[in-house]
Design a protein around this motif. Structure first.
Motif, PDB file in Angstrom:
ATOM      1  N   TRP A 184       0.827  -1.200   0.000  1.00  0.00           N
ATOM      2  CA  TRP A 184       0.000   0.000   0.000  1.00  0.00           C
ATOM      3  C   TRP A 184       0.860   1.249   0.000  1.00  0.00           C
ATOM      4  O   TRP A 184       1.924   1.308   0.608  1.00  0.00           O
ATOM      5  N   SER A 185       0.348   2.259  -0.661  1.00  0.00           N
ATOM      6  CA  SER A 185       1.009   3.556  -0.753  1.00  0.00           C
ATOM      7  C   SER A 185       0.749   4.382   0.502  1.00  0.00           C
ATOM      8  O   SER A 185      -0.118   4.056   1.316  1.00  0.00           O
ATOM      9  N   LYS A 203       1.100  -5.173  15.532  1.00  0.00           N
ATOM     10  CA  LYS A 203       0.507  -4.415  16.631  1.00  0.00           C
ATOM     11  C   LYS A 203       0.393  -2.960  16.216  1.00  0.00           C
ATOM     12  O   LYS A 203       1.107  -2.497  15.335  1.00  0.00           O
ATOM     13  N   ARG A 204      -0.486  -2.277  16.874  1.00  0.00           N
ATOM     14  CA  ARG A 204      -0.705  -0.848  16.608  1.00  0.00           C
ATOM     15  C   ARG A 204       0.622  -0.077  16.677  1.00  0.00           C
ATOM     16  O   ARG A 204       0.884   0.794  15.857  1.00  0.00           O
ATOM     17  N   SER A 205       1.465  -0.421  17.627  1.00  0.00           N
ATOM     18  CA  SER A 205       2.742   0.281  17.807  1.00  0.00           C
ATOM     19  C   SER A 205       3.744  -0.026  16.694  1.00  0.00           C
ATOM     20  O   SER A 205       4.738   0.677  16.552  1.00  0.00           O
ATOM     21  N   ASP A 206       3.495  -1.080  15.901  1.00  0.00           N
ATOM     22  CA  ASP A 206       4.393  -1.449  14.802  1.00  0.00           C
ATOM     23  C   ASP A 206       4.125  -0.659  13.518  1.00  0.00           C
ATOM     24  O   ASP A 206       4.912  -0.723  12.577  1.00  0.00           O
ATOM     25  N   ILE A 207       3.012   0.055  13.477  1.00  0.00           N
ATOM     26  CA  ILE A 207       2.615   0.741  12.247  1.00  0.00           C
ATOM     27  C   ILE A 207       3.411   2.038  12.094  1.00  0.00           C
ATOM     28  O   ILE A 207       3.308   2.941  12.921  1.00  0.00           O
ATOM     29  N   PRO A 208       4.196   2.155  11.017  1.00  0.00           N
ATOM     30  CA  PRO A 208       4.939   3.394  10.769  1.00  0.00           C
ATOM     31  C   PRO A 208       3.983   4.537  10.425  1.00  0.00           C
ATOM     32  O   PRO A 208       2.953   4.330   9.783  1.00  0.00           O
ATOM     33  N   ALA A 209       4.337   5.732  10.838  1.00  0.00           N
ATOM     34  CA  ALA A 209       3.479   6.903  10.627  1.00  0.00           C
ATOM     35  C   ALA A 209       3.174   7.145   9.151  1.00  0.00           C
ATOM     36  O   ALA A 209       2.080   7.598   8.807  1.00  0.00           O
ATOM     37  N   ASP A 217      10.435   0.394   6.702  1.00  0.00           N
ATOM     38  CA  ASP A 217       9.617  -0.197   7.767  1.00  0.00           C
ATOM     39  C   ASP A 217       8.166  -0.359   7.324  1.00  0.00           C
ATOM     40  O   ASP A 217       7.525  -1.369   7.625  1.00  0.00           O
ATOM     41  N   ALA A 218       7.650   0.639   6.608  1.00  0.00           N
ATOM     42  CA  ALA A 218       6.266   0.561   6.117  1.00  0.00           C
ATOM     43  C   ALA A 218       6.102  -0.576   5.116  1.00  0.00           C
ATOM     44  O   ALA A 218       5.058  -1.222   5.063  1.00  0.00           O
ATOM     45  N   LYS A 240      14.193   4.822   1.424  1.00  0.00           N
ATOM     46  CA  LYS A 240      12.817   4.849   0.927  1.00  0.00           C
ATOM     47  C   LYS A 240      12.593   3.712  -0.053  1.00  0.00           C
ATOM     48  O   LYS A 240      13.538   3.153  -0.612  1.00  0.00           O
ATOM     49  N   VAL A 241      11.323   3.378  -0.257  1.00  0.00           N
ATOM     50  CA  VAL A 241      10.926   2.344  -1.204  1.00  0.00           C
ATOM     51  C   VAL A 241       9.854   2.945  -2.103  1.00  0.00           C
ATOM     52  O   VAL A 241       8.820   3.416  -1.622  1.00  0.00           O
ATOM     53  N   ASN A 242      10.101   2.940  -3.416  1.00  0.00           N
ATOM     54  CA  ASN A 242       9.114   3.439  -4.364  1.00  0.00           C
ATOM     55  C   ASN A 242       8.043   2.361  -4.525  1.00  0.00           C
ATOM     56  O   ASN A 242       8.325   1.245  -4.967  1.00  0.00           O
TER      57      ASN A 242
END
Length: 183
Positions: A65-66, A109-115, A132-133, A169-171
Motif C-alpha cells: 500500500w502507498s 501491533k498498533r505500535s508497529d505501524i509506521p506513521a 519499515d512501512a 525509501k521504497v518506491n
C-alpha cells in the motif's frame, strides 16, 4: 531620471536572464535526465503504468500500500490536508487508517505501524514509503500471493533506495511492478 533609467535597464536584464536564458537552459538540461524532461515513467509490457515521482493508490491486499493522499492522488491538486494533529476529523481519519491496516495485517501491533502508512505527505503525492512501512506489509502480501515471505522481504530490500541525504525509501509503484513479475 537617472534612477528610473537604471531601474528599467535592470528590469530588462533580469527579465532576459530569468524569463528567457534560465528557462531555456533548464529545458535543455532536463533533456539529459532519465525521462528526457517528462518525468521517469514506469512501463509494463510497453505500456506506461505510472510515473516514478508521483504516488498512486494501491489498496488491494495483494499489493504494497502507498502512503495515504489528502488529494486522492490527483497531481493537479497537489496539497496537504491542512488539518492539524489535534483536529478531530484528522484524528478519526488516521484512526480509521490504523484500523484498516490492523484488519488486513493481523500479525502486527498498533505500535508497529509506521506513521507514513497512516498520514498523508505534504504534497499528497509521495511515491515512496519507508522500508519499515514496506516490511510491515510483507507477511500479508506473501500470504495472499502464496509466495515465500523471505522472497518478498528480499524484494523489498532490493527496492530500498539509500539516498546520499535523507532517509531510506521504497518506491511503491516500482516495488509493486516487480512484485507482479515475481514467480
Amino acid at each position: 531620471m537617472k534612477t528610473l533609467i537604471q531601474s528599467i535597464r535592470l528590469t530588462l536584464v533580469l527579465t532576459a536572464l530569468l524569463c528567457i536564458i534560465y528557462p531555456v537552459f533548464i529545458s535543455f538540461a532536463s533533456k539529459l535526465s532519465k525521462g528526457k524532461g517528462g518525468g521517469e515513467t514506469i512501463s509494463v509490457n510497453g505500456k506506461v503504468v505510472g510515473y516514478a515521482a508521483i504516488g498512486q493508490k494501491f489498496d488491494q491486499p495483494k499489493y504494497f500500500w502507498s502512503r495515504p493522499s489528502a488529494v486522492g492522488y490527483n497531481a493537479a491538486g497537489s496539497a496537504g490536508s491542512n488539518k492539524g494533529p489535534s483536529n478531530p476529523d484528522y484524528l478519526k481519519e488516521v484512526s480509521n487508517r490504523i484500523d484498516t491496516l490492523l484488519k488486513y495485517n493481523p500479525g502486527i501491533k498498533r505500535s508497529d505501524i509506521p506513521a507514513d502508512l497512516v498520514t498523508a505527505s505534504g504534497s499528497g503525492l509521495d511515491p515512496d514509503i519507508s522500508p519499515d512501512a514496506a516490511r510491515v506489509q510483507v507477511k500479508r502480501v506473501a500470504a495472499i500471493r502464496k509466495l515465500d515471505e523471505q522472497k518478498v522481504a528480499a524484494l523489498v530490500k532490493s527496492h530500498t533506495e539509500e539516498p546520499m541525504f535523507g532517509p531510506a525509501k521504497v518506491n511503491v509503484l516500482k516495488l509493486n511492478v516487480a512484485l507482479d513479475e515475481l514467480r
